[in-house]
Scaffold this active site. Sequence first.
Site, PDB file in Angstrom:
ATOM      1  N   ASN B  59      36.402  41.123  41.077  1.00 13.30           N
ATOM      2  CA  ASN B  59      37.333  41.156  42.206  1.00 13.30           C
ATOM      3  C   ASN B  59      36.972  40.085  43.228  1.00 13.30           C
ATOM      4  O   ASN B  59      35.803  39.778  43.440  1.00 13.30           O
ATOM      5  CB  ASN B  59      37.401  42.544  42.861  1.00 13.30           C
ATOM      6  CG  ASN B  59      36.045  43.162  43.151  1.00 13.30           C
ATOM      7  OD1 ASN B  59      35.053  42.849  42.499  1.00 13.30           O
ATOM      8  ND2 ASN B  59      35.999  44.054  44.117  1.00 13.30           N
ATOM      9  N   GLU B  61      37.995  39.433  47.061  1.00 14.65           N
ATOM     10  CA  GLU B  61      38.708  39.979  48.210  1.00 14.65           C
ATOM     11  C   GLU B  61      39.017  38.914  49.257  1.00 14.65           C
ATOM     12  O   GLU B  61      38.566  37.770  49.159  1.00 14.65           O
ATOM     13  CB  GLU B  61      37.878  41.110  48.835  1.00 14.65           C
ATOM     14  CG  GLU B  61      37.679  42.286  47.879  1.00 14.65           C
ATOM     15  CD  GLU B  61      37.042  43.483  48.530  1.00 14.65           C
ATOM     16  OE1 GLU B  61      37.088  44.568  47.931  1.00 14.65           O
ATOM     17  OE2 GLU B  61      36.486  43.347  49.636  1.00 14.65           O
ATOM     18  N   CYS B  70      42.270  41.549  41.973  1.00 14.05           N
ATOM     19  CA  CYS B  70      41.419  42.483  41.227  1.00 14.05           C
ATOM     20  C   CYS B  70      40.679  41.761  40.093  1.00 14.05           C
ATOM     21  O   CYS B  70      41.097  40.706  39.622  1.00 14.05           O
ATOM     22  CB  CYS B  70      42.262  43.586  40.607  1.00 14.05           C
ATOM     23  SG  CYS B  70      43.174  44.593  41.782  1.00 14.05           S
ATOM     24  N   GLU B  72      40.544  42.571  36.965  1.00 11.33           N
ATOM     25  CA  GLU B  72      41.347  42.492  35.752  1.00 11.33           C
ATOM     26  C   GLU B  72      42.290  41.293  35.809  1.00 11.33           C
ATOM     27  O   GLU B  72      42.457  40.569  34.822  1.00 11.33           O
ATOM     28  CB  GLU B  72      42.172  43.777  35.566  1.00 11.33           C
ATOM     29  CG  GLU B  72      41.336  45.058  35.456  1.00 11.33           C
ATOM     30  CD  GLU B  72      41.153  45.729  36.812  1.00 11.33           C
ATOM     31  OE1 GLU B  72      40.873  45.029  37.804  1.00 11.33           O
ATOM     32  OE2 GLU B  72      41.283  46.966  36.874  1.00 11.33           O
ATOM     33  N   CYS B 104      44.450  49.386  38.687  1.00  9.25           N
ATOM     34  CA  CYS B 104      45.557  49.684  39.599  1.00  9.25           C
ATOM     35  C   CYS B 104      46.876  49.380  38.886  1.00  9.25           C
ATOM     36  O   CYS B 104      46.916  48.714  37.846  1.00  9.25           O
ATOM     37  CB  CYS B 104      45.441  48.865  40.882  1.00  9.25           C
ATOM     38  SG  CYS B 104      45.985  47.149  40.732  1.00  9.25           S
ATOM     39  N   CYS B 107      47.604  45.650  38.199  1.00  8.46           N
ATOM     40  CA  CYS B 107      46.892  45.082  37.052  1.00  8.46           C
ATOM     41  C   CYS B 107      47.487  45.575  35.728  1.00  8.46           C
ATOM     42  O   CYS B 107      47.527  44.834  34.754  1.00  8.46           O
ATOM     43  CB  CYS B 107      45.407  45.412  37.135  1.00  8.46           C
ATOM     44  SG  CYS B 107      44.556  44.448  38.401  1.00  8.46           S
TER      45      CYS B 107
HETATM   46 ZN   LIG Z   1      44.180  45.891  40.153  1.00 10.12          ZN
END
Ligand SMILES: [Zn+2]
Lengths: 159, 159, 159, 159
Positions: B59, B61, B70, B72, B104, B107
């Site tokens: 990830n 941010e 993210c 993924e 999530c 993703c």
């Molecule tokens: Zn995600």
Amino acid sequence: PKPVHGMLKWPYRLHGHLFISPSSARSAEAKAFAYCPYSRFRVGAALLTKDGAIFTGCNVENACNNLGICAERTAIAKVVSAGHREFKAIAIASDLREQFISPCGGCRQFMREFGSSWNVYLSKLDGSHVEMTVRELLPRSFGPDDLGMEKGNSTPSKL
Amino acid sequence: PKPVHGMLKWPYRLHGHLFISPSSARSAEAKAFAYCPYSRFRVGAALLTKDGAIFTGCNVENACNNLGICAERTAIAKVVSAGHREFKAIAIASDLREQFISPCGGCRQFMREFGSSWNVYLSKLDGSHVEMTVRELLPRSFGPDDLGMEKGNSTPSKL
Amino acid sequence: PKPVHGMLKWPYRLHGHLFISPSSARSAEAKAFAYCPYSRFRVGAALLTKDGAIFTGCNVENACNNLGICAERTAIAKVVSAGHREFKAIAIASDLREQFISPCGGCRQFMREFGSSWNVYLSKLDGSHVEMTVRELLPRSFGPDDLGMEKGNSTPSKL
Amino acid sequence: PKPVHGMLKWPYRLHGHLFISPSSARSAEAKAFAYCPYSRFRVGAALLTKDGAIFTGCNVENACNNLGICAERTAIAKVVSAGHREFKAIAIASDLREQFISPCGGCRQFMREFGSSWNVYLSKLDGSHVEMTVRELLPRSFGPDDLGMEKGNSTPSKL
Ligand SMILES: [Zn+2]
Ligand SMILES: [Zn+2]
Ligand SMILES: [Zn+2]
Ligand SMILES: [Zn+2]
């Protein structure tokens, strides 16, 4: 901002490092991998880290347009996931002949996370370019360094 | 969906290919590069392409939370920008001890762009995992294959 | 999931409240306001809160595709910014004749933030629909309730 | 850019219209509805359309941070879904005492979709503010007006 205009001869040396080009083999490679079945608008990006590593990225679109990722963000996420966090420059390439391809606001913010004083090269298809800094592209920005500041009342009243 | 539970011994062979692990050197590497100063929640992902290449992501941010990426999506954008578009599996790792880390919805949609029948491995810190397909994680989804369908009236009335 | 198929007669009562429709004046209004010059794909959404308020939303696209907002997220953000956080149902409408319009993964996650057991109505242009729950659309999801769990090591090693 | 500094007396008249304030009842209302359990950072926005309508928005966060929506984008999506597309100004409010809250790059791009010459008010908790234009906040931007330009080769080579 007074952008430096000029022609980049690719491959060439940027900050003492061999860099890649919108029209060169390496950046053509970046753009060639673009996954853009919806916009048919290919974008490539190449990022130079402080220690001289070069990473390329392309746009990766999605059937839900809003979930796609720009070339610049792809390149940065790639670099970060390889352990780098200090950048010297990013170059952006597209198929536009008449206009210097410019990063979207989201990508500017994503760049700014890793500093404001590094360089962004906006290029045309012929390899001509404009050089700007992240700061020039995103004035009055905020970043990780703004986190420690005093807040009046940071507790939401409705949680 | 009837997820397959079990312990992955890392490194191990998945679909005949050497794969990486939440607890292995390679995936620890992925997670270790996580840039997450805001959530302090590290996530790593490792993606296996059809031709046996493995790419890792973490990830990344942003001070504007909403602009982060993210693990993924980082891994997938990375793979695509390297010229791959056919995937066999993705494994997700976090520091959660008690819960299988799950992708999530964003993703899941990003995964689904590249097919519905490939595998997603949700893991715990101890290396135990659940195996699901993209289809199981995102039922009744839409993707690039849904583009050719007839639309009643696709012309916006207000443009 | 065993979706309930049927024809909605609009306007009609859903959970005891007057609801809106893909083919009704109110939802046509929602879709009519769609700002989608890039995809030319109009989407409208209508959300019913627990206390009976109804809010509509449309997709709002952007020249940087990746920064657009779906109709469902527009409706939810609108409702939240008006002080509501408990929802009964959301209905989604598009111009698709042959297919029930389904929310993207990002919107499913955005819905799930406010609970898993409320309803989502996927509709066709003729007003027929499928009823699903957020849980059915996003199995094995995580949400705000998953925040308190123990983490093995939440301190990033590279910050 | 030479920002205009000053104190806004709320409620006050902006462009001949009654406007809202970071410290006023209406904007406190906007901020009060912020859904921000993850960052605990409340943001409110208020947007003034050309025809004098005022819409407020707040940030709506998500357990997947990357899927949240900023206050500014909430306000704009709300306005667009109500049929407005011409804006005069947007004001942004937070709980920061020492710093003018500034929009993220993503929101700047979202604003720019609807023109470059309208105003953005960055405020502090005490109601003091800086006035900028979208153009000043996002120089060298692209928007819907840049769509018609000639492309060198818009056909992706890898699709
Ligand atoms: Zn995600
Ligand atoms: Zn971008
Ligand atoms: Zn969506
Ligand atoms: Zn923003």
